[in-house]
Write a protein that holds these residues in place. Structure first.
Motif, short mmCIF file in Angstrom:
data_model
loop_
_atom_site.label_atom_id
_atom_site.label_comp_id
_atom_site.label_asym_id
_atom_site.label_seq_id
_atom_site.Cartn_x
_atom_site.Cartn_y
_atom_site.Cartn_z
N ASP A 197 38.93 40.11 42.07
CA ASP A 197 37.78 40.01 42.96
C ASP A 197 37.16 41.39 43.20
O ASP A 197 35.93 41.54 43.25
CB ASP A 197 38.23 39.40 44.29
N ARG B 290 35.12 42.55 40.12
CA ARG B 290 33.83 41.88 39.99
C ARG B 290 32.76 42.54 40.85
O ARG B 290 31.56 42.39 40.58
CB ARG B 290 33.97 40.40 40.38
N ARG B 291 33.16 43.28 41.86
CA ARG B 291 32.21 43.89 42.78
C ARG B 291 31.93 45.36 42.46
O ARG B 291 31.06 45.97 43.09
CB ARG B 291 32.73 43.79 44.22
N PRO C 133 30.37 47.61 36.39
CA PRO C 133 31.03 47.29 35.11
C PRO C 133 31.16 48.48 34.18
O PRO C 133 32.01 48.49 33.29
CB PRO C 133 30.10 46.21 34.51
N THR D 249 34.71 49.95 34.48
CA THR D 249 35.80 48.98 34.55
C THR D 249 37.11 49.55 34.04
O THR D 249 38.18 49.34 34.63
CB THR D 249 35.45 47.71 33.76
N VAL E 287 41.36 41.31 31.79
CA VAL E 287 40.12 42.02 32.05
C VAL E 287 39.63 42.69 30.77
O VAL E 287 40.36 43.46 30.14
CB VAL E 287 40.31 43.08 33.16
#
Length: 268
Positions: free
Chosen positions: A11, A14-15, A18, A21, A43
């Motif tokens: 979660d 996702r915030r 990107p 990441t 991921v």
């Protein structure tokens, strides 16, 4: 508690941006070492590049060709750096032959569609068939004015049937674009897209598997590129157009005044 921590980690990712990441996953693994394997398997991060010592060719790294801290080269079928016990998980002879053909085919595909970049294909054995992934990466050399990268990750399972096979494919595209100039200012456009498909296709021999996988990857990449162009970039263009006017403010105000005069005269 571990399931709750894993869901919370996903979660959080996702915030976050990107573009970062890979860095965020590394930090989460340091904070919660017990989640390392699950995070690396679940991921998708921008693909890393290594060089095969034997063939001197670059190859792409992901969780599917990793064994500990080593990665298997698709060109030599050897690990870089060598694994501690001198061995590693490699495909069977039959699957390795298909892997070699697939790497040759996607090397041509990469040159035709991407005009550069790097491609790598990895296969491995599963019950009643085999699985694999097709990796493609194209990067723009970072400069003071801009940078960008495109990473495609296509993971599939193939289950053999009589004169046919079932293909399950999950495709991910990770796109990063950035620019910094006096005229445009700083812009960071990053994101990812995931699509899944399942099909049954006719196959006569192992070469047919390579051809089917190639067609499915080609069709999926075309759909995802069109979707990115129409939705992702189209929406960004609309937002920028609403936020910033290209015409001078005085000209815009004059057009609005003329428009009000026309509406008023129609009302009278």
């Amino acid at each position: 508690m571990s399931d709750q921590a894993f869901d919370s980690a996903l979660d959080l990712l996702r915030r976050l941006n990107p573009k970062d990441t890979a860095k965020h996953v590394d930090l989460l693994c340091q904070l919660a070492p017990s989640l390392t394997e699950d995070l690396l398997e679940s991921v998708d991060v921008p693909l890393a590049v290594k060089k095969c010592r034997k063939t001197k060719r670059d190859f792409l790294c992901c969780d599917y060709n990793r064994d500990g801290d080593s990665w298997r080269s698709p060109w030599s079928n050897e690990f870089e750096p060598p694994v501690a016990d001198g061995e590693g998980v490699v495909p069977s002879d039959r699957v390795r032959k298909m892997e070699v053909k697939a790497n040759e085919a996607f090397d041509v595909y990469r040159e035709l569609y991407y005009e550069g970049g790097i491609s790598s294909v990895y296969f491995w054995d599963i019950d009643d068939g085999f699985a694999g992934c097709v990796l493609l990466k194209k990067s723009v050399s970072p400069s003071a004015k801009g940078s960008g990268s495109w990473d495609s990750i296509h993971v599939f399972e193939v289950h053999d049937r009589a004169r046919s096979a079932q293909y399950k494919q999950t495709s991910t595209v990770i796109l990063t674009l950035g620019t910094d100039s006096e005229n445009l200012g700083t812009l960071d456009l990053s994101g990812n897209m995931v699509r899944q498909i399942q099909e049954d296709r006719a196959v006569e021999d192992d070469g047919g598997h390579v051809a089917n996988i190639g067609k499915m990857v080609e069709e999926m990449e075309l759909k995802m590129r069109n979707s990115l162009q129409e939705v992702y970039f189209g929406k960004a263009k609309d937002i920028v157009g609403d936020l910033r006017s290209i015409a001078p403010l005085s000209e815009t105000n004059r057009d609005r005044a003329a428009h009000r005069d026309v509406i008023s005269s129609m009302g009278r």
